[in-house]
Design a protein around this motif. Structure first.
Motif, mmCIF file in Angstrom:
data_model
loop_
_atom_site.group_PDB
_atom_site.id
_atom_site.type_symbol
_atom_site.label_atom_id
_atom_site.label_comp_id
_atom_site.label_asym_id
_atom_site.label_seq_id
_atom_site.Cartn_x
_atom_site.Cartn_y
_atom_site.Cartn_z
ATOM 1 N N VAL A 23 1.014 -0.967 -0.294
ATOM 2 C CA VAL A 23 0.226 -0.144 0.247
ATOM 3 C C VAL A 23 1.132 1.079 -0.170
ATOM 4 O O VAL A 23 1.693 1.068 0.601
ATOM 5 C CB VAL A 23 -1.270 -0.206 0.919
ATOM 6 N N ASN A 24 0.658 2.164 -0.806
ATOM 7 C CA ASN A 24 1.347 2.884 -1.036
ATOM 8 C C ASN A 24 0.574 4.710 -0.735
ATOM 9 O O ASN A 24 -0.757 4.478 -1.903
ATOM 10 C CB ASN A 24 1.868 3.238 -2.475
ATOM 11 N N LEU A 25 0.296 4.799 0.138
ATOM 12 C CA LEU A 25 -0.587 5.806 1.312
ATOM 13 C C LEU A 25 -0.395 7.430 0.842
ATOM 14 O O LEU A 25 0.925 7.434 0.361
ATOM 15 C CB LEU A 25 -1.484 5.839 2.360
ATOM 16 N N VAL A 26 -0.759 8.340 -0.800
ATOM 17 C CA VAL A 26 -0.503 9.827 -0.712
ATOM 18 C C VAL A 26 -0.993 10.600 0.569
ATOM 19 O O VAL A 26 -2.866 11.323 0.323
ATOM 20 C CB VAL A 26 -0.534 10.096 -1.995
ATOM 21 N N ASN A 27 -0.982 10.693 1.346
ATOM 22 C CA ASN A 27 -1.518 11.527 2.546
ATOM 23 C C ASN A 27 -0.758 12.836 2.385
ATOM 24 O O ASN A 27 0.300 13.012 2.318
ATOM 25 C CB ASN A 27 -2.626 10.788 3.763
ATOM 26 N N VAL A 28 -0.851 13.735 4.032
ATOM 27 C CA VAL A 28 -0.465 14.578 4.131
ATOM 28 C C VAL A 28 0.941 14.998 4.744
ATOM 29 O O VAL A 28 1.360 15.542 4.750
ATOM 30 C CB VAL A 28 -1.754 15.692 5.893
ATOM 31 N N GLU A 29 0.863 13.486 5.408
ATOM 32 C CA GLU A 29 3.106 13.269 5.491
ATOM 33 C C GLU A 29 2.891 13.374 4.546
ATOM 34 O O GLU A 29 4.836 14.102 4.530
ATOM 35 C CB GLU A 29 2.417 12.369 6.357
ATOM 36 N N LYS A 30 3.154 12.519 3.488
ATOM 37 C CA LYS A 30 3.939 12.757 2.561
ATOM 38 C C LYS A 30 3.600 14.568 1.081
ATOM 39 O O LYS A 30 4.137 14.365 0.560
ATOM 40 C CB LYS A 30 3.778 11.476 1.378
ATOM 41 N N LEU A 31 2.407 14.744 1.051
ATOM 42 C CA LEU A 31 2.091 16.121 0.087
ATOM 43 C C LEU A 31 1.804 16.482 1.037
ATOM 44 O O LEU A 31 0.675 16.833 1.573
ATOM 45 C CB LEU A 31 0.891 14.876 -0.651
#
Length: 162
Positions: A23-31
């Motif tokens: 799973v590769n989550l793009v959330n506020v931590e990454k973006l």
């Protein structure tokens, strides 16, 4: 905004693990630009027989769209009723906020799905990890009574999470 990092959602995740999924989550931590927008997304890759195990997102509803392959998906409602469906390429499914859900690639080819989540920080709580991988470990008495198994079984399962 675009991402060119090694964990970009344009690239397949590494599924050479026990679960055979990534799973590769793009959330506020990454973006950070997602801050206050109430959205995030994830790419989930599944090797044959790969599983995104039972988990919940305490702060988000999730919509999943299958891009490749087929998945058996489901969630458990608050009355313990299980809702499941087989999804094929192009199909979608919604997992309501806070409910335990899963996805399983029952096929012999890879599968890929994208998920949209209704929070910039949806959180993920994996059921098994929570019960058996906590630090310090959860009480044997609590686990044996909850699961209605003996201590030997609990010890065996806990060893898988160390």
């Amino acid at each position: 905004m675009t991402s060119t990092s090694p964990d970009s959602i344009s690239l397949a995740g590494n599924t050479s693990n026990k679960l055979r999924s990534a799973v590769n989550l793009v959330n506020v931590e990454k973006l950070p630009g997602l801050n206050t927008l109430g959205i995030s997304m994830a790419r989930i890759d599944y090797a044959p027989y790969g599983l995104n195990p039972p988990h919940t997102h305490p702060r988000a509803t999730e919509i999943l769209v299958v891009l490749e392959g087929s998945l058996y998906v489901g969630f458990v409602a608050t009355d313990n009723k299980l809702f499941t469906k087989v999804l094929n390429k192009g199909d979608s499914f919604v997992f309501p906020i806070g409910l335990v859900h899963f996805q399983y690639n029952y096929g012999t080819t890879n599968a890929v799905a994208f998920a949209g989540l209704s929070s910039q920080n949806p959180g993920t709580i994996r059921v098994a990890n929570t019960l058996f991988g906590s630090k310090p470990p959860m009480s044997d008495d609590v686990l044996t009574k909850t699961l209605m198994v003996d201590k030997k079984t609990v010890d065996y399962i806990q060893a898988q999470f160390q």
